[in-house]
Design an enzyme around this catalytic site. Sequence first.
Site, PDB file in Angstrom:
ATOM      1  N   LYS A   1     -10.826  -6.830  -7.921  1.00 14.15           N
ATOM      2  CA  LYS A   1      -9.576  -7.203  -7.236  1.00 14.15           C
ATOM      3  C   LYS A   1      -9.445  -8.726  -7.235  1.00 14.15           C
ATOM      4  CE  LYS A   1      -6.822  -6.470  -3.049  1.00 14.15           C
ATOM      5  NZ  LYS A   1      -5.581  -6.219  -3.817  1.00 14.15           N
TER       6      LYS A   1
ATOM      7  N   GLY B   1      -3.245  -7.317   0.410  1.00 14.14           N
ATOM      8  CA  GLY B   1      -1.874  -7.300   0.928  1.00 14.14           C
ATOM      9  C   GLY B   1      -1.771  -6.362   2.129  1.00 14.14           C
ATOM     10  N   THR B   2      -2.548  -5.298   2.123  1.00 13.07           N
ATOM     11  CA  THR B   2      -2.523  -4.349   3.239  1.00 13.07           C
ATOM     12  C   THR B   2      -3.109  -4.981   4.500  1.00 13.07           C
ATOM     13  OG1 THR B   2      -2.751  -2.552   1.674  1.00 13.07           O
ATOM     14  CG2 THR B   2      -3.263  -2.040   3.968  1.00 13.07           C
TER      15      THR B   2
ATOM     16  N   ASN C   1       0.840  -1.200   0.000  1.00 11.63           N
ATOM     17  CA  ASN C   1       0.000   0.000   0.000  1.00 11.63           C
ATOM     18  C   ASN C   1       0.871   1.245   0.000  1.00 11.63           C
ATOM     19  OD1 ASN C   1      -1.854   2.123   0.769  1.00 11.63           O
ATOM     20  ND2 ASN C   1      -3.291   0.438   1.110  1.00 11.63           N
TER      21      ASN C   1
ATOM     22  N   HIS D   1     -12.753  -3.910  -0.990  1.00 11.38           N
ATOM     23  CA  HIS D   1     -12.201  -3.483  -2.284  1.00 11.38           C
ATOM     24  C   HIS D   1     -13.215  -3.723  -3.398  1.00 11.38           C
ATOM     25  CE1 HIS D   1      -8.265  -3.535  -0.233  1.00 11.38           C
ATOM     26  NE2 HIS D   1      -7.881  -2.689  -1.178  1.00 11.38           N
TER      27      HIS D   1
HETATM   28  N1  LIG Z   1       0.648  -1.268  -3.503  1.00 15.46           N
HETATM   29  C1  LIG Z   1      -0.421  -0.479  -3.682  1.00 15.46           C
HETATM   30  O1  LIG Z   1      -0.519   0.616  -3.115  1.00 15.46           O
HETATM   31  C2  LIG Z   1      -1.489  -0.915  -4.637  1.00 15.46           C
HETATM   32  C3  LIG Z   1      -2.583  -0.090  -4.926  1.00 15.46           C
HETATM   33  C4  LIG Z   1      -3.491  -0.506  -5.896  1.00 15.46           C
HETATM   34  C5  LIG Z   1      -3.313  -1.722  -6.538  1.00 15.46           C
HETATM   35  N2  LIG Z   1      -2.257  -2.501  -6.200  1.00 15.46           N
HETATM   36  C6  LIG Z   1      -1.964  -3.759  -6.878  1.00 15.46           C
HETATM   37  O2  LIG Z   1      -1.410  -3.445  -8.156  1.00 15.46           O
HETATM   38  C7  LIG Z   1      -1.756  -4.461  -9.093  1.00 15.46           C
HETATM   39  C8  LIG Z   1      -2.468  -3.844 -10.288  1.00 15.46           C
HETATM   40  O3  LIG Z   1      -3.688  -3.253  -9.857  1.00 15.46           O
HETATM   41  P1  LIG Z   1      -4.708  -2.588 -10.898  1.00 15.46           P
HETATM   42  O4  LIG Z   1      -5.920  -2.216 -10.114  1.00 15.46           O
HETATM   43  O5  LIG Z   1      -4.011  -1.539 -11.684  1.00 15.46           O
HETATM   44  O6  LIG Z   1      -5.019  -3.852 -11.813  1.00 15.46           O
HETATM   45  P2  LIG Z   1      -5.578  -3.906 -13.332  1.00 15.46           P
HETATM   46  O7  LIG Z   1      -6.388  -2.692 -13.616  1.00 15.46           O
HETATM   47  O8  LIG Z   1      -6.187  -5.243 -13.487  1.00 15.46           O
HETATM   48  O9  LIG Z   1      -4.236  -3.803 -14.210  1.00 15.46           O
HETATM   49  C9  LIG Z   1      -3.277  -4.840 -14.223  1.00 15.46           C
HETATM   50  C10 LIG Z   1      -2.166  -4.498 -15.187  1.00 15.46           C
HETATM   51  O10 LIG Z   1      -1.253  -5.604 -15.242  1.00 15.46           O
HETATM   52  C11 LIG Z   1      -1.320  -6.217 -16.517  1.00 15.46           C
HETATM   53  N3  LIG Z   1      -1.260  -7.687 -16.404  1.00 15.46           N
HETATM   54  C12 LIG Z   1      -0.240  -8.464 -16.806  1.00 15.46           C
HETATM   55  N4  LIG Z   1      -0.456  -9.740 -16.572  1.00 15.46           N
HETATM   56  C13 LIG Z   1      -1.663  -9.805 -15.984  1.00 15.46           C
HETATM   57  C14 LIG Z   1      -2.437 -10.879 -15.472  1.00 15.46           C
HETATM   58  N5  LIG Z   1      -2.009 -12.139 -15.531  1.00 15.46           N
HETATM   59  N6  LIG Z   1      -3.619 -10.595 -14.888  1.00 15.46           N
HETATM   60  C15 LIG Z   1      -4.040  -9.317 -14.791  1.00 15.46           C
HETATM   61  N7  LIG Z   1      -3.338  -8.254 -15.273  1.00 15.46           N
HETATM   62  C16 LIG Z   1      -2.167  -8.506 -15.860  1.00 15.46           C
HETATM   63  C17 LIG Z   1      -2.608  -5.738 -17.132  1.00 15.46           C
HETATM   64  O11 LIG Z   1      -2.523  -5.814 -18.551  1.00 15.46           O
HETATM   65  P3  LIG Z   1      -3.862  -5.844 -19.460  1.00 15.46           P
HETATM   66  O12 LIG Z   1      -4.365  -4.439 -19.501  1.00 15.46           O
HETATM   67  O13 LIG Z   1      -3.376  -6.345 -20.757  1.00 15.46           O
HETATM   68  O14 LIG Z   1      -4.819  -6.741 -18.763  1.00 15.46           O
HETATM   69  C18 LIG Z   1      -2.633  -4.303 -16.620  1.00 15.46           C
HETATM   70  O15 LIG Z   1      -1.699  -3.512 -17.319  1.00 15.46           O
HETATM   71  C19 LIG Z   1      -2.600  -5.472  -8.299  1.00 15.46           C
HETATM   72  O16 LIG Z   1      -1.743  -6.488  -7.801  1.00 15.46           O
HETATM   73  C20 LIG Z   1      -3.141  -4.637  -7.153  1.00 15.46           C
HETATM   74  O17 LIG Z   1      -3.484  -5.405  -6.012  1.00 15.46           O
HETATM   75  C21 LIG Z   1      -1.346  -2.117  -5.275  1.00 15.46           C
END
Ligand SMILES: NC(=O)c1ccc[n+]([C@@H]2O[C@H](COP(=O)([O-])OP(=O)(O)OC[C@H]3O[C@@H](n4cnc5c(N)ncnc54)[C@H](OP(=O)(O)O)[C@@H]3O)[C@@H](O)[C@H]2O)c1
Length: 270
Positions: A162, A168-169, A126, A158
Site C-alpha cells: 500500500k 483513506g478509511t 472504502n 494494510h
Molecule cells: N475504496 C476502496 O474500497 C479501496 C479498496 C482497495 C484499494 N483501494 C485503492 O485503490 C487503488 C488501487 O489499489 P490496488 O491494491 O488495486 O493497487 P495496485 O495493485 O498497485 O494496482 C494499481 C493499478 O493502477 C495502475 N497505475 C496507474 N498509475 C499508477 C501509478 N502511478 N502507481 C501505481 N499504479 C498505477 C496500475 O497499473 P500497472 O499494473 O501498470 O502498475 C494498476 O492497474 C489504491 O489507491 C488503493 O488504496 C481502494
Amino acid sequence: VSATLPIIVSGATGRMGRALEELAAAAPDLHLVGGIAPDGTGRSGAARHERGYPTILPVEAAPPLLADARVLIDFSAPEHLEAVLSLVEQRGGPSSLVIGTTGLDHGLQERLASLEARFAIIVEANFSVGVQLLLALAARAAAVLPAAEYDAEIVEAHHRAKVDSPSGTALALAAAVARSRDQELQQVRRDGRSGRTGARPPGEIGIHAVRGGTVIGEHRVLFLGHRERFELAHQATDRAVFAEGALRAARWLAFRPPGRYSLREALGVE
Ligand SMILES: NC(=O)c1ccc[n+]([C@@H]2O[C@H](COP(=O)([O-])OP(=O)(O)OC[C@H]3O[C@@H](n4cnc5c(N)ncnc54)[C@H](OP(=O)(O)O)[C@@H]3O)[C@@H](O)[C@H]2O)c1
C-alpha cells in the site's frame, strides 16, 4: 439495445482491477467493455486478462472504450485517475463515475467536485458495507462519549504494497469522529507518536498505520476512558468485498442524474 450495463475499469491490471474482473465477468447483468492501465500487460508484465477484459489500453488509447461504457470504475493511483478524468471530461462520458482510488490530494478533490454538475459520482475510500456501518457507528459513539473523557485513537493495518498512509478509511473514520464532536480534524489529528511528546491533550485523535505482509484491510476505533474502554473493529478478509461494493455502486449510479452521491445511500446503510 443491450440489457447489460457496460462498464470500464481504470487500474485494470492491479489487485482491485483483477478482483473487479472476476466478479464482473461472472455477473450476467454487467458487460466489461475493457480496462485502462498504463501498460496493458501490467507493471509486473505477468498479468493475463483473457476472461474478463476484452482489452486493456493505456489512457491515450482509451477514447473508443469510453464511448461504449456507461460507468467508469477507477481503482488505480491519483496520477492515473487525473489523466483518466481529463479524458472523461473531454469526451463527456461515461456518465457515471465510481472512484475508489485513495490518497487524493486537495487539487484532485476539487477537480472531482467540479465534475459533479456533469457526471453522477461516488468517491469512497472504502467500498465494503461493513466499513460504511463502522463509519456510522464511530460517529454515533463519538457523539455519546465526550472528547474530554474518552480519548479516540484509530489503528489501521494494510499489506506492505500500500502506497498511502494513513489509509483513506482511517482518515474518513477520524473525520467522522471529529465531526460528531464539533472539532476540526486538522487541528486535533495526531499521526503516530515518537519522542518526548508530553501528555496526551484531550480531544486529540490519534491515527496509527501498521504496514506489512498481505493484510487486506483492518480498522479499529478506540475510545479510551478512565473506567472503561470501547472499541469498534472491522477486518476485510477478501478484497472482493470492495469490488462487490463498487459493482453495487455502479449499478445504482448508472442511471442517476449528475451529482455527488454517497456510497451509504447506494448500499442502503443508514
Ligand atoms: N475504496 C476502496 O474500497 C479501496 C479498496 C482497495 C484499494 N483501494 C485503492 O485503490 C487503488 C488501487 O489499489 P490496488 O491494491 O488495486 O493497487 P495496485 O495493485 O498497485 O494496482 C494499481 C493499478 O493502477 C495502475 N497505475 C496507474 N498509475 C499508477 C501509478 N502511478 N502507481 C501505481 N499504479 C498505477 C496500475 O497499473 P500497472 O499494473 O501498470 O502498475 C494498476 O492497474 C489504491 O489507491 C488503493 O488504496 C481502494
